[in-house]
Write a protein that holds these residues in place. Sequence first.
Motif, short mmCIF file in Angstrom:
data_model
loop_
_atom_site.label_atom_id
_atom_site.label_comp_id
_atom_site.label_asym_id
_atom_site.label_seq_id
_atom_site.Cartn_x
_atom_site.Cartn_y
_atom_site.Cartn_z
N UNK A 50 -12.10 145.72 3.59
CA UNK A 50 -11.88 145.39 4.83
C UNK A 50 -10.97 146.50 5.64
N UNK A 51 -10.78 146.54 6.86
CA UNK A 51 -9.99 147.47 7.63
C UNK A 51 -9.47 146.81 8.87
N UNK A 52 -8.20 147.42 9.46
CA UNK A 52 -8.02 146.93 10.41
C UNK A 52 -6.94 147.83 11.26
N UNK A 53 -7.30 148.43 12.18
CA UNK A 53 -6.79 149.39 12.92
C UNK A 53 -5.08 148.69 13.40
N UNK A 54 -4.15 149.64 13.05
CA UNK A 54 -2.80 149.18 13.67
C UNK A 54 -1.80 150.36 13.59
N UNK A 55 -1.00 150.55 14.59
CA UNK A 55 -0.13 151.77 14.22
C UNK A 55 0.90 151.36 13.09
N UNK A 56 1.14 152.30 12.56
CA UNK A 56 2.21 152.06 11.08
C UNK A 56 3.38 151.36 11.33
N UNK A 57 4.10 151.42 12.38
CA UNK A 57 4.99 150.80 13.03
C UNK A 57 5.12 149.42 13.35
N UNK A 58 3.57 148.83 13.29
CA UNK A 58 3.40 147.68 13.82
C UNK A 58 2.60 146.98 12.42
N UNK A 59 2.35 147.61 11.48
CA UNK A 59 1.60 146.87 10.41
C UNK A 59 2.34 145.94 9.90
N UNK A 60 1.62 144.57 9.91
CA UNK A 60 2.42 143.38 9.49
C UNK A 60 2.12 143.24 7.87
N UNK A 61 3.05 142.37 7.34
CA UNK A 61 3.19 142.22 5.90
C UNK A 61 1.73 141.59 5.93
N UNK A 62 1.16 140.57 6.70
CA UNK A 62 0.01 139.86 6.51
C UNK A 62 -1.09 140.99 6.20
N UNK A 63 -1.34 141.81 7.20
CA UNK A 63 -2.46 143.01 7.05
C UNK A 63 -2.23 143.85 5.84
N UNK A 64 -1.27 144.32 5.55
CA UNK A 64 -0.62 145.12 4.58
C UNK A 64 -1.13 144.44 3.33
#
Length: 249
Positions: free
Chosen positions: A91-105
């Motif tokens: 899977x992949x999800x575009x998200x700025x580093x400072x906004x990466x959520x625990x869920x998506x990480x």
Amino acid sequence: MRLKEKKAIVTGAGRGIGLAIAKKFLQEGAQVVICDINEENLNKAEDELRQYGEVYAKKVNITDRSEVESLVAFAKEKLGRIDVLANNAGIAHFEPFLEVSDEYWNKTLSVNLTGTFLCSQVIAGEMVKQKYGSIVNMSSSNGILAEANLAHYNASKGGVKLLTKTMAIELAPYNIRANNVCPGFILTDLAIEGGISEKDLKEYTQKIPLNRYGKVEEVANAFCFLASDEASFITGTELVVDGGQLCQE
């Protein structure tokens, strides 16, 4: 018929690159078990693939060891043994580093890295018994060089790359090979769902020396080569399929 009489498992084969890999394997003579977590996509894929050869489908969550073990039992029942594993699910999800959520990480690492580990470990255990096997893992050009807004994806694919090299060392005594395919920009449903815009798409194409994005079939060709006996002295490496993008600064 480079995979004639080979028995293979392809994960994440409900659509996109996974579906293309399964199709290529069948066309090259393999019997194939496909799995995916999306049952609707999986059933459509199985119906489509039947015209190319012997294929069986099973819904599997590759982040759950018990389900992976169930997949192996299913494959052994249908195919008799497992010669090839194509770890494609991701899977992949575009998200700025400072906004990466625990869920998506956690979700990205769980599917892309832990799922690859679980499938590889459980299925390699079967390959050890027969003293033969080829495991081809889906890494990425993002596992070699980083890309903005994909910290979790980059980390997972870098992990897959080094996991595969370690597997290659430890599994070599059993005549089991382990390699990576590292695609660059391949336009798939996953890329679109990840949030890529038309502007990003145009910029990507301009960065690629071959001046186009890749096709799923081109990645499938790489998987087929590394899975086959033509690559019998190749293990622990990565085959980059990126149109030359990583060749330049």
